[in-house]
Design a protein around this motif. Structure first.
Motif, PDB file in Angstrom:
ATOM      1  N   ALA A   1       8.399  12.852   5.305  1.00 21.90           N
ATOM      2  CA  ALA A   1       7.668  13.788   4.436  1.00 21.90           C
ATOM      3  C   ALA A   1       6.160  13.687   4.661  1.00 21.90           C
ATOM      4  O   ALA A   1       5.457  14.703   4.678  1.00 21.90           O
ATOM      5  N   CYS A   2       5.634  12.471   4.837  1.00 20.95           N
ATOM      6  CA  CYS A   2       4.180  12.324   5.025  1.00 20.95           C
ATOM      7  C   CYS A   2       3.752  12.986   6.335  1.00 20.95           C
ATOM      8  O   CYS A   2       2.727  13.673   6.387  1.00 20.95           O
ATOM      9  N   ALA A   3       4.544  12.780   7.394  1.00 20.26           N
ATOM     10  CA  ALA A   3       4.221  13.402   8.687  1.00 20.26           C
ATOM     11  C   ALA A   3       4.274  14.925   8.570  1.00 20.26           C
ATOM     12  O   ALA A   3       3.441  15.636   9.142  1.00 20.26           O
TER      13      ALA A   3
ATOM     14  N   ILE B   1       0.836  -1.212   0.000  1.00 18.96           N
ATOM     15  CA  ILE B   1       0.000   0.000   0.000  1.00 18.96           C
ATOM     16  C   ILE B   1       0.868   1.258   0.000  1.00 18.96           C
ATOM     17  O   ILE B   1       0.617   2.215  -0.711  1.00 18.96           O
ATOM     18  N   CYS B   2       1.906   1.244   0.819  1.00 17.90           N
ATOM     19  CA  CYS B   2       2.694   2.454   1.080  1.00 17.90           C
ATOM     20  C   CYS B   2       3.549   2.824  -0.148  1.00 17.90           C
ATOM     21  O   CYS B   2       4.268   1.981  -0.683  1.00 17.90           O
ATOM     22  N   ILE B   3       3.459   4.089  -0.553  1.00 15.54           N
ATOM     23  CA  ILE B   3       4.254   4.537  -1.718  1.00 15.54           C
ATOM     24  C   ILE B   3       5.453   5.396  -1.278  1.00 15.54           C
ATOM     25  O   ILE B   3       5.962   6.203  -2.048  1.00 15.54           O
TER      26      ILE B   3
ATOM     27  N   GLN C   1      -6.554   6.241   6.072  1.00 17.50           N
ATOM     28  CA  GLN C   1      -6.043   5.073   6.799  1.00 17.50           C
ATOM     29  C   GLN C   1      -4.694   5.360   7.443  1.00 17.50           C
ATOM     30  O   GLN C   1      -4.334   4.770   8.452  1.00 17.50           O
ATOM     31  N   CYS C   2      -3.915   6.241   6.831  1.00 16.03           N
ATOM     32  CA  CYS C   2      -2.565   6.513   7.341  1.00 16.03           C
ATOM     33  C   CYS C   2      -2.475   7.934   7.907  1.00 16.03           C
ATOM     34  O   CYS C   2      -2.600   8.921   7.173  1.00 16.03           O
ATOM     35  N   THR C   3      -2.306   8.023   9.206  1.00 18.25           N
ATOM     36  CA  THR C   3      -2.123   9.303   9.905  1.00 18.25           C
ATOM     37  C   THR C   3      -0.990   9.102  10.923  1.00 18.25           C
ATOM     38  O   THR C   3      -0.582   7.957  11.168  1.00 18.25           O
TER      39      THR C   3
ATOM     40  N   GLU D   1      -0.412  12.338  -2.811  1.00 20.79           N
ATOM     41  CA  GLU D   1      -0.814  11.443  -3.901  1.00 20.79           C
ATOM     42  C   GLU D   1      -1.005  10.004  -3.426  1.00 20.79           C
ATOM     43  O   GLU D   1      -1.464   9.153  -4.185  1.00 20.79           O
ATOM     44  N   CYS D   2      -0.658   9.727  -2.180  1.00 20.74           N
ATOM     45  CA  CYS D   2      -0.868   8.381  -1.636  1.00 20.74           C
ATOM     46  C   CYS D   2      -2.361   8.202  -1.352  1.00 20.74           C
ATOM     47  O   CYS D   2      -2.964   9.044  -0.680  1.00 20.74           O
ATOM     48  N   PRO D   3      -2.972   7.124  -1.825  1.00 14.31           N
ATOM     49  CA  PRO D   3      -4.427   6.968  -1.665  1.00 14.31           C
ATOM     50  C   PRO D   3      -4.892   6.862  -0.215  1.00 14.31           C
ATOM     51  O   PRO D   3      -6.061   7.106   0.058  1.00 14.31           O
TER      52      PRO D   3
HETATM   53  S1  SF4 Z   1       0.721   8.337   3.637  1.00 11.08           S
HETATM   54 FE1  SF4 Z   1       2.940   8.051   3.424  1.00 11.08          FE
HETATM   55  S2  SF4 Z   1       3.520   6.607   5.059  1.00 11.08           S
HETATM   56 FE2  SF4 Z   1       1.297   6.486   4.817  1.00 11.08          FE
HETATM   57  S3  SF4 Z   1       0.974   4.761   3.435  1.00 11.08           S
HETATM   58 FE3  SF4 Z   1       1.026   6.640   2.184  1.00 11.08          FE
HETATM   59  S4  SF4 Z   1       3.167   6.851   1.559  1.00 11.08           S
HETATM   60 FE4  SF4 Z   1       3.120   5.351   3.229  1.00 11.08          FE
END
Ligand code: SF4
Length: 373
Positions: A362-364, A323-325, A345-347, A338-340
């Motif tokens: 970067a996501c955080a 799942i994780c990009i 689901q991801c925080t 751009e991550c779905p």
């Molecule tokens: S938001 Fe970032 S850390 Fe979370 S699944 Fe997507 S790419 Fe991975």
């Protein structure tokens, strides 16, 4: 403008001066004045990513400048496999497992260090590997392990802890090594067929240790400008200005926008200490895969301090999440938004990947500073 920037380099003394809004605005105006076309620039370090988003510099740049976020977050690129090895060691009854705090929440395949601690494992947060050596001295009946992750920046204290443990004759101290190096990652990014990066802000703290001589052949081979850059907002916009100047002029040298901390040769004493204990090795980068000779492993002479050998976890192999990009984000190919599953689901409370866990990820950073698609 050049005179003003020269004054900045020579006279600045206090950190507040590197946050001077008028000076930052002046540099941004100069970038706006000289830019004539689109450019993609990668800041290597996660600390730089956070500072850019924290101060909103990405939103103040002219639209022609696109910043992409590099792999320079040690927590983010530490492979899932190594985290699973850390979990396997930390779960053992006679072990005190020590680590920097960021690593405790990074998910492995099935668990994390926090969960190991909650179920009775002795997992402790330390602020320096030398604290872990002290814990080993105080607990001779326990095996004390330090999770030695990071780029070139954290290598000197990590190897110093091994040398100190050796000098103290400690038999109950070892390190789980996962050191990675910036230049091989730059080669991997620039050599990829889908590369978008045209210029780099190199990480000032890495260059404080290693200097920037290693970047000279990279700039020449791929014809990209590289600017060694610090972490305050004025450092960052100044590094960007120097990079944009080169891009617009069609030149591709390495320039130092962080001379108060960095020299071309770097800290030779620290480099000698690193090479005494560690040797080049292939490394698995989370989300990116194996990059040949992209990190350091313990030299055979120091095998007694190598936790991977002491605890026989070398055979653990793990598949990365599909799942994780994060791998594409760390190569500058995609943005977190751009991550779905970004922000759903991801925080930071429910991270699916390391770039959402680490304070440098970067996501955080996108989540914390409210960036949306
Ligand atoms: S938001 Fe970032 S850390 Fe979370 S699944 Fe997507 S790419 Fe991975």
């Amino acid at each position: 403008m050049r005179m003003r920037l020269d004054w900045v380099k020579k006279k600045m003394k206090y950190v507040d001066e590197y946050r001077d809004a008028a000076l930052i605005k002046g540099v941004l105006e100069e970038i706006r004045r000289i830019v004539t076309r689109d450019w993609v620039i990668m800041e290597i370090c996660g600390g730089q990513t956070h500072a850019i988003l924290h101060y909103g510099l990405d939103q103040l740049l002219p639209p022609q400048i696109e910043l992409v976020h590099g792999p320079g977050c040690p927590v983010c690129v530490t492979s899932l496999e190594l985290i699973d090895k850390a979990l396997a060691i930390a779960a053992q009854p006679n072990v005190i497992f020590t680590s920097y705090g960021d690593m405790l929440r990074v998910p492995g395949s099935h668990s994390d260090l926090f969960s190991i601690r909650a179920s009775g494992g002795q997992v402790r947060v330390v602020y320096s590997p030398l604290d872990a050596v002290k814990i080993a001295q105080e607990n001779p009946d326990k095996q004390v392990v330090f999770f030695a992750i990071g780029f070139e920046t954290t290598a000197p204290p990590n190897v110093m802890s091994v040398l100190q443990a050796q000098a103290l004759g400690l038999k109950n101290y070892s390190v789980l090594v996962s050191h990675v190096c910036v230049p091989p990652a730059m080669h991997a990014i620039l050599g990829a067929p889908n590369n978008r990066v045209q210029g780099f802000l190199a990480a000032g703290h890495v260059c404080t240790v290693m200097g920037y001589w290693e970047y000279l052949p990279i700039a020449a081979q791929y014809r990209v400008p590289i600017t060694v850059t610090g972490f305050e907002p004025l450092d960052l916009v100044n590094g960007l200005l120097m990079c944009v100047r080169q891009l617009e002029a069609g030149t591709f040298s390495v320039e130092n926008a962080y001379p108060r901390a960095v020299t071309q040769a770097g800290n030779r004493a620290a480099q000698a200490m690193i090479h005494k204990v560690l040797q080049p090795a292939d490394r698995q980068w989370r989300g990116i895969g194996k990059i040949p000779m992209s990190g350091w492993a313990m030299r055979p002479e120091y095998a007694d301090f190598d936790a991977e050998k002491r605890f026989d976890v070398g055979a653990i192999h793990t598949e990365e999440s599909r799942i994780c990009i994060a791998g594409q984000i760390l190569q500058g190919l995609k943005k977190p938004v751009e991550c779905p599953v970004y922000g759903t689901q991801c925080t930071p409370q429910t991270p699916l990947g390391a770039t959402m866990v680490s304070s440098e990820g970067a996501c955080a950073a996108y989540y914390r500073y409210g960036r949306t698609a």
